[in-house]
Scaffold this active site. Structure first.
Site, mmCIF file in Angstrom:
data_model
loop_
_atom_site.group_PDB
_atom_site.id
_atom_site.type_symbol
_atom_site.label_atom_id
_atom_site.label_comp_id
_atom_site.label_asym_id
_atom_site.label_seq_id
_atom_site.Cartn_x
_atom_site.Cartn_y
_atom_site.Cartn_z
ATOM 1 N N PRO A 198 0.814 -0.991 -0.365
ATOM 2 C CA PRO A 198 -0.114 -0.124 -0.009
ATOM 3 C C PRO A 198 1.240 1.502 0.197
ATOM 4 O O PRO A 198 0.344 2.613 -0.421
ATOM 5 C CB PRO A 198 -0.883 -0.139 1.453
ATOM 6 C CG PRO A 198 -0.387 -1.698 2.433
ATOM 7 C CD PRO A 198 0.211 -1.953 0.959
ATOM 8 N N GLU A 253 1.285 -8.647 8.162
ATOM 9 C CA GLU A 253 1.442 -7.232 8.382
ATOM 10 C C GLU A 253 2.494 -6.688 7.245
ATOM 11 O O GLU A 253 2.445 -5.475 7.037
ATOM 12 C CB GLU A 253 1.411 -6.824 9.246
ATOM 13 C CG GLU A 253 1.145 -7.666 10.051
ATOM 14 C CD GLU A 253 -0.351 -7.331 10.987
ATOM 15 O OE1 GLU A 253 -1.346 -8.574 10.706
ATOM 16 O OE2 GLU A 253 -0.633 -6.192 10.381
ATOM 17 N N ARG A 305 -4.973 -7.141 -21.156
ATOM 18 C CA ARG A 305 -6.387 -6.517 -21.522
ATOM 19 C C ARG A 305 -5.709 -5.718 -23.212
ATOM 20 O O ARG A 305 -6.222 -5.646 -24.123
ATOM 21 C CB ARG A 305 -7.380 -6.435 -20.961
ATOM 22 C CG ARG A 305 -6.989 -5.356 -20.356
ATOM 23 C CD ARG A 305 -8.949 -4.971 -20.231
ATOM 24 N NE ARG A 305 -9.890 -4.426 -20.702
ATOM 25 C CZ ARG A 305 -9.683 -2.353 -21.412
ATOM 26 N NH1 ARG A 305 -8.573 -1.702 -21.223
ATOM 27 N NH2 ARG A 305 -10.355 -2.686 -21.807
ATOM 28 N N ASP A 349 -9.689 3.579 -24.979
ATOM 29 C CA ASP A 349 -10.748 2.963 -23.069
ATOM 30 C C ASP A 349 -10.194 4.672 -22.454
ATOM 31 O O ASP A 349 -9.206 5.646 -22.624
ATOM 32 C CB ASP A 349 -8.982 2.621 -22.477
ATOM 33 C CG ASP A 349 -9.547 0.710 -22.768
ATOM 34 O OD1 ASP A 349 -10.674 0.482 -22.452
ATOM 35 O OD2 ASP A 349 -8.612 -0.110 -22.635
HETATM 36 N N1 ADE Z 1 -1.313 -5.130 -0.163
HETATM 37 C C1 ADE Z 1 -1.933 -4.853 0.538
HETATM 38 N N2 ADE Z 1 -2.018 -3.823 0.034
HETATM 39 C C2 ADE Z 1 -2.047 -2.688 -0.684
HETATM 40 C C3 ADE Z 1 -2.584 -2.579 -1.725
HETATM 41 N N3 ADE Z 1 -3.932 -1.464 -1.109
HETATM 42 N N4 ADE Z 1 -1.845 -2.336 -3.504
HETATM 43 C C4 ADE Z 1 -1.042 -3.045 -3.212
HETATM 44 N N5 ADE Z 1 -0.344 -3.806 -3.021
HETATM 45 C C5 ADE Z 1 -1.781 -3.895 -1.151
#
Ligand code: ADE
Length: 223
Positions: A89, A116, A153, A168
């Site tokens: 994330p 985690e 795609r 697209d």
């Molecule tokens: N792993 C956990 N959350 C994620 C996210 N938002 N983007 C990519 N990998 C992740």
């Protein structure tokens, strides 16, 4: 053929989505090969542990550095020019431009974490950290599947009409697609915009361009 590799503790996660619709056809037609590498196969020790508790304490478990780095090494051995992307994330935000950038490479390797997160030292062994968005998934697998789908795609010959991918949303930086309608002409009192039934192609094109412009402006504001 484009080579995609996925490093994961859950290869079975990808069975169903890769066996549907466009990805399924792309694989069958030889446009792409997707190979999963099981990270657990690279765990050492009696218990083949792939996770451990964090130094300094705190909740949750982290993926251990050794099996992850060994799995990355295997991926690089199989595809020496592969671009290794770690899903997290906190990475660069994924978008259409990234999907287009990735399919220009010979191969991509998507590293999925569970628990985690990863031991931070893994970062030194990947080429890029990538995030799907500002939310936390329970693992990198759903993010990797989205990246795979967005790339597949776009590969040559995968979509029925070569124009589809070019037209697209987001192919042009920041631009989203115009609205689309199909039969019936009236649904629940809602009518199809009359210009689309006019047969006047110049007018239709102008209307679509204007709608795309308005929607792109709205999309930008709501981002
Ligand atoms: N792993 C956990 N959350 C994620 C996210 N938002 N983007 C990519 N990998 C992740």
């Amino acid at each position: 053929m484009f080579f995609a590799q996925v490093l994961t503790l859950f290869p079975e996660f990808f069975d169903s989505p890769l066996n549907c619709s466009i990805p399924k056809r792309a694989i069958a037609d030889g446009a792409v090969a997707v190979d999963c590498i099981q990270i657990r196969d690279f765990a050492t020790g009696k218990h083949k542990n792939v996770d451990d508790s964090p130094y300094g304490g705190g909740p949750g478990m982290l993926m251990k550095v050794e099996p992850v780095v060994a799995a990355i090494a295997e991926a690089r051995k199989r595809q020496p020019n592969t671009h290794v992307v770690m899903l997290t994330p906190t990475g660069n935000k994924f978008n259409q431009a990234k999907a287009l950038e990735y399919i220009d490479k010979e191969s991509i390797t998507l590293l999925c974490g569970r628990y985690e997160g990863f031991d931070e030292r893994v970062v030194d062994y990947v080429d890029e950290e990538l995030s799907l968005g500002d939310y936390v998934l329970s693992g990198g697998e759903p993010a990797a599947m989205c990246v795979l789908d967005a790339m597949i795609r776009l590969l040559p010959g995968v979509l029925g009409s070569p124009e589809s991918a070019v037209l697209d949303s987001f192919t042009e930086e920041g631009m989203v697609d115009w609205p689309h309608y199909t039969r019936p002409e009236v649904f629940d009192g809602k009518v199809v915009p009359p210009v689309l039934l006019s047969g006047d192609h110049a007018k239709i094109e102008a209307w679509r361009k204007e709608q795309a412009r308005l929607r792109s402006k709205k999309h930008k504001v709501s981002r």
